[in-house]
Motif scaffolding. Structure first.
Motif, PDB file in Angstrom:
ATOM      1  N   ALA A  66       0.837  -1.208   0.000  1.00 49.52           N
ATOM      2  CA  ALA A  66       0.000   0.000   0.000  1.00 49.52           C
ATOM      3  C   ALA A  66       0.866   1.250   0.000  1.00 49.52           C
ATOM      4  O   ALA A  66       0.563   2.236  -0.682  1.00 49.52           O
ATOM      5  CB  ALA A  66      -0.918  -0.024   1.220  1.00 49.52           C
ATOM      6  N   GLU A  67       1.963   1.213   0.789  1.00 46.11           N
ATOM      7  CA  GLU A  67       2.840   2.387   0.888  1.00 46.11           C
ATOM      8  C   GLU A  67       3.490   2.680  -0.467  1.00 46.11           C
ATOM      9  O   GLU A  67       3.533   3.840  -0.911  1.00 46.11           O
ATOM     10  CB  GLU A  67       3.916   2.119   1.943  1.00 46.11           C
ATOM     11  CG  GLU A  67       4.677   3.370   2.316  1.00 46.11           C
ATOM     12  CD  GLU A  67       5.775   3.078   3.329  1.00 46.11           C
ATOM     13  OE1 GLU A  67       5.751   1.993   3.948  1.00 46.11           O
ATOM     14  OE2 GLU A  67       6.663   3.923   3.460  1.00 46.11           O
ATOM     15  N   ALA A  68       3.970   1.616  -1.109  1.00 44.46           N
ATOM     16  CA  ALA A  68       4.612   1.794  -2.417  1.00 44.46           C
ATOM     17  C   ALA A  68       3.613   2.325  -3.442  1.00 44.46           C
ATOM     18  O   ALA A  68       3.948   3.176  -4.272  1.00 44.46           O
ATOM     19  CB  ALA A  68       5.191   0.465  -2.888  1.00 44.46           C
ATOM     20  N   LEU A  69       2.371   1.844  -3.349  1.00 40.95           N
ATOM     21  CA  LEU A  69       1.339   2.309  -4.287  1.00 40.95           C
ATOM     22  C   LEU A  69       1.030   3.792  -4.083  1.00 40.95           C
ATOM     23  O   LEU A  69       0.862   4.543  -5.038  1.00 40.95           O
ATOM     24  CB  LEU A  69       0.062   1.479  -4.107  1.00 40.95           C
ATOM     25  CG  LEU A  69       0.041   0.113  -4.805  1.00 40.95           C
ATOM     26  CD1 LEU A  69      -1.204  -0.661  -4.408  1.00 40.95           C
ATOM     27  CD2 LEU A  69       0.054   0.288  -6.314  1.00 40.95           C
ATOM     28  N   LEU A  70       0.968   4.211  -2.760  1.00 41.28           N
ATOM     29  CA  LEU A  70       0.692   5.619  -2.466  1.00 41.28           C
ATOM     30  C   LEU A  70       1.811   6.511  -2.983  1.00 41.28           C
ATOM     31  O   LEU A  70       1.569   7.569  -3.576  1.00 41.28           O
ATOM     32  CB  LEU A  70       0.528   5.804  -0.951  1.00 41.28           C
ATOM     33  CG  LEU A  70      -0.839   5.376  -0.401  1.00 41.28           C
ATOM     34  CD1 LEU A  70      -0.839   5.414   1.119  1.00 41.28           C
ATOM     35  CD2 LEU A  70      -1.935   6.285  -0.940  1.00 41.28           C
ATOM     36  N   ASN A  71       3.071   6.058  -2.764  1.00 44.25           N
ATOM     37  CA  ASN A  71       4.220   6.831  -3.254  1.00 44.25           C
ATOM     38  C   ASN A  71       4.178   6.940  -4.769  1.00 44.25           C
ATOM     39  O   ASN A  71       4.424   7.999  -5.335  1.00 44.25           O
ATOM     40  CB  ASN A  71       5.533   6.168  -2.823  1.00 44.25           C
ATOM     41  CG  ASN A  71       5.777   6.324  -1.347  1.00 44.25           C
ATOM     42  OD1 ASN A  71       5.218   7.238  -0.737  1.00 44.25           O
ATOM     43  ND2 ASN A  71       6.581   5.452  -0.775  1.00 44.25           N
ATOM     44  N   SER A  72       3.867   5.799  -5.395  1.00 45.74           N
ATOM     45  CA  SER A  72       3.800   5.773  -6.852  1.00 45.74           C
ATOM     46  C   SER A  72       2.700   6.709  -7.349  1.00 45.74           C
ATOM     47  O   SER A  72       2.876   7.438  -8.320  1.00 45.74           O
ATOM     48  CB  SER A  72       3.539   4.334  -7.308  1.00 45.74           C
ATOM     49  OG  SER A  72       3.289   4.301  -8.671  1.00 45.74           O
ATOM     50  N   LYS A  73       1.573   6.698  -6.625  1.00 45.62           N
ATOM     51  CA  LYS A  73       0.449   7.545  -7.032  1.00 45.62           C
ATOM     52  C   LYS A  73       0.831   9.020  -6.938  1.00 45.62           C
ATOM     53  O   LYS A  73       0.543   9.809  -7.851  1.00 45.62           O
ATOM     54  CB  LYS A  73      -0.755   7.249  -6.128  1.00 45.62           C
ATOM     55  CG  LYS A  73      -2.017   7.973  -6.555  1.00 45.62           C
ATOM     56  CD  LYS A  73      -3.084   7.912  -5.500  1.00 45.62           C
ATOM     57  CE  LYS A  73      -4.146   8.966  -5.763  1.00 45.62           C
ATOM     58  NZ  LYS A  73      -4.982   9.211  -4.604  1.00 45.62           N
ATOM     59  N   GLU A  74       1.502   9.390  -5.829  1.00 43.74           N
ATOM     60  CA  GLU A  74       1.916  10.790  -5.665  1.00 43.74           C
ATOM     61  C   GLU A  74       2.861  11.211  -6.780  1.00 43.74           C
ATOM     62  O   GLU A  74       2.736  12.298  -7.347  1.00 43.74           O
ATOM     63  CB  GLU A  74       2.596  10.967  -4.305  1.00 43.74           C
ATOM     64  CG  GLU A  74       1.608  11.206  -3.179  1.00 43.74           C
ATOM     65  CD  GLU A  74       2.320  11.439  -1.862  1.00 43.74           C
ATOM     66  OE1 GLU A  74       3.462  11.920  -1.866  1.00 43.74           O
ATOM     67  OE2 GLU A  74       1.715  11.114  -0.832  1.00 43.74           O
ATOM     68  N   ASP A  75       3.794  10.321  -7.079  1.00 50.64           N
ATOM     69  CA  ASP A  75       4.763  10.615  -8.140  1.00 50.64           C
ATOM     70  C   ASP A  75       4.048  10.788  -9.487  1.00 50.64           C
ATOM     71  O   ASP A  75       4.331  11.724 -10.234  1.00 50.64           O
ATOM     72  CB  ASP A  75       5.780   9.457  -8.204  1.00 50.64           C
ATOM     73  CG  ASP A  75       6.844   9.722  -9.238  1.00 50.64           C
ATOM     74  OD1 ASP A  75       7.352  10.863  -9.278  1.00 50.64           O
ATOM     75  OD2 ASP A  75       7.170   8.802 -10.019  1.00 50.64           O
ATOM     76  N   LEU A  76       3.103   9.889  -9.741  1.00 51.83           N
ATOM     77  CA  LEU A  76       2.366   9.960 -11.010  1.00 51.83           C
ATOM     78  C   LEU A  76       1.493  11.215 -11.091  1.00 51.83           C
ATOM     79  O   LEU A  76       1.372  11.825 -12.151  1.00 51.83           O
ATOM     80  CB  LEU A  76       1.498   8.701 -11.196  1.00 51.83           C
ATOM     81  CG  LEU A  76       2.277   7.422 -11.495  1.00 51.83           C
ATOM     82  CD1 LEU A  76       1.355   6.214 -11.456  1.00 51.83           C
ATOM     83  CD2 LEU A  76       2.943   7.507 -12.855  1.00 51.83           C
ATOM     84  N   MET A  77       0.893  11.598  -9.945  1.00 51.53           N
ATOM     85  CA  MET A  77       0.068  12.816  -9.925  1.00 51.53           C
ATOM     86  C   MET A  77       0.927  14.040 -10.254  1.00 51.53           C
ATOM     87  O   MET A  77       0.506  14.925 -11.005  1.00 51.53           O
ATOM     88  CB  MET A  77      -0.581  12.992  -8.542  1.00 51.53           C
ATOM     89  CG  MET A  77      -1.639  11.960  -8.199  1.00 51.53           C
ATOM     90  SD  MET A  77      -3.144  12.156  -9.154  1.00 51.53           S
ATOM     91  CE  MET A  77      -3.927  13.486  -8.300  1.00 51.53           C
ATOM     92  N   ARG A  78       2.126  14.057  -9.681  1.00 52.55           N
ATOM     93  CA  ARG A  78       3.019  15.193  -9.935  1.00 52.55           C
ATOM     94  C   ARG A  78       3.394  15.240 -11.416  1.00 52.55           C
ATOM     95  O   ARG A  78       3.350  16.291 -12.058  1.00 52.55           O
ATOM     96  CB  ARG A  78       4.277  15.032  -9.071  1.00 52.55           C
ATOM     97  CG  ARG A  78       5.220  16.239  -9.120  1.00 52.55           C
ATOM     98  CD  ARG A  78       6.318  16.136  -8.063  1.00 52.55           C
ATOM     99  NE  ARG A  78       6.917  14.814  -7.995  1.00 52.55           N
ATOM    100  CZ  ARG A  78       7.791  14.342  -8.874  1.00 52.55           C
ATOM    101  NH1 ARG A  78       8.155  15.085  -9.896  1.00 52.55           N
ATOM    102  NH2 ARG A  78       8.305  13.135  -8.742  1.00 52.55           N
ATOM    103  N   ARG A  79       3.706  14.059 -11.958  1.00 54.38           N
ATOM    104  CA  ARG A  79       4.072  14.009 -13.379  1.00 54.38           C
ATOM    105  C   ARG A  79       2.901  14.372 -14.284  1.00 54.38           C
ATOM    106  O   ARG A  79       3.070  14.991 -15.325  1.00 54.38           O
ATOM    107  CB  ARG A  79       4.564  12.593 -13.742  1.00 54.38           C
ATOM    108  CG  ARG A  79       5.986  12.353 -13.298  1.00 54.38           C
ATOM    109  CD  ARG A  79       6.550  11.224 -14.121  1.00 54.38           C
ATOM    110  NE  ARG A  79       7.186  10.239 -13.271  1.00 54.38           N
ATOM    111  CZ  ARG A  79       7.613   9.063 -13.686  1.00 54.38           C
ATOM    112  NH1 ARG A  79       7.429   8.704 -14.923  1.00 54.38           N
ATOM    113  NH2 ARG A  79       8.205   8.236 -12.878  1.00 54.38           N
TER     114      ARG A  79
END
Lengths: 259, 89
Positions: A66-79
């Protein structure tokens, strides 16, 4: 008298039976493929599809924490925000383009559908893709397939109920018309496999590396970018190598035109 | 018994390779199987499966049957070589 037992007749018979059985198998296979062209393809794809879906899900990150998914989501949102900023201008131009075509009665109203790429054989004789949509999604043979950025990639050749196969334009031996370079020189491109193409042009055509290649249509989709030019002073023609502007082997999603 | 288990394991491995389109590993495994086991028609079936999964041409075009053709060629050649170099199966 004593005779040495001959092994030849036994071995010969065995070889004959083997050859005969292989011949019968091949004839049976060809017969079935003639009578039921999609039988083997449909049957094998139905078996392989769950494996492909599982693999696709794993690569899509469904087994991440879940943590990795949240980090990935934040990164993708920024991009995504960055891409939106950059894409605003392009979007405005696209709208203007559509409006102008509409005014001239040439607007495209062809609907497209998003498809996941289930399988793409690497280093294969078949330069093909397997998609997760089929006849139940309204796909028919001959539909155009585009990559991100509306890059034309290939055409649907085989359609099953829940999947379909795409023959890439870059398949070895495929030929089609293209417009090369800034001066839009018309030529015939030849597929070399793996998203690579070659086209022969006169040596004084002044095509440079980095020039664009388009297909001759109103949409003027970017087809490829010239990657290399092979020129021999003793020959009147030069070979222009170009490739699609995206990595075929990393394709995850494509767009398919619906009829 | 061990030989049968080995054969089944190779068959499963070939199938996994084919599903992932790793035809080069599948071919290598099929050649190993062909050399070690008698009448290893799995190599022809593997070619057929590969064509069915990834081939996009129809039967009238040889380009749509590359797997089958390669499978048959390897089967015939290796069976012939085995017959030449071995005293008996």
């Amino acid at each position: 008298m004593t005779y040495i037992q001959s092994r030849n007749s036994r071995g010969g018979n065995s070889f004959r039976y083997t050859t005969l059985s292989v011949f019968l198998i091949v004839v049976a296979v060809i017969g079935i493929r003639f009578l039921l062209p999609n039988f083997f393809s449909g049957f094998m794809t139905a078996i392989a599809r769950p494996f492909w879906r599982t693999e696709f899900s794993i690569y899509s990150g469904q087994l991440m924490s879940a943590e990795a998914l949240l980090n990935s989501k934040e990164d993708l949102m920024r991009r995504l925000d960055e891409a939106n900023m950059r894409g605003a201008t392009a979007f405005a131009l696209a709208i203007e383009n559509t409006e102008l075509k509409s005014m001239l009665g040439r607007a495209s109203s062809t609907p497209i559908i998003l498809a996941a790429v289930l399988s793409k054989p690497p280093l294969a004789p078949y330069d093909s893709l397997v998609l997760d949509i089929g006849s139940e999604n309204g796909i028919v043979a001959g539909s155009m397939v585009y990559g991100m950025g509306n890059v034309p990639l290939g055409k649907i050749t085989d359609v099953l109920a829940h999947s379909s196969k795409v023959l890439l334009f870059s398949s070895p031996g495929q030929r089609f018309d293209v417009l090369v370079g800034k001066t839009h020189i018309q030529a015939i491109a030849l597929g070399k496999g793996g998203g690579q193409y070659v086209v022969e042009l006169p040596r004084d055509s002044k095509v440079m590396e980095g020039d664009t290649v388009a297909i001759p249509s109103l949409k003027s989709n970017l087809y490829g970018i010239v990657s290399s030019i092979v020129s021999d002073p003793s020959q009147p023609f030069e070979k222009v190598l170009f490739a699609v502007p995206l990595n075929i082997f990393e394709l995850r999603w494509v767009y398919v035109e619906k009829p | 018994m061990m030989k049968s288990i080995f054969r089944i394991l190779i068959d499963i491995a070939i199938f996994i390779c084919l599903v992932h389109a790793w035809w080069y590993f599948a071919l290598l495994l099929a050649i190993i199987g062909l050399w070690n086991f008698g009448l290893y028609i799995e190599i022809i079936l593997a070619g057929l499966i590969y064509d069915a999964l990834y081939g996009t041409m129809k039967v009238t075009d040889i380009m749509g049957s590359i797997g089958l053709v390669v499978g048959v060629i390897f089967f015939v050649i290796l069976t012939f070589i085995k017959k030449l170099v071995r005293i008996r199966e």
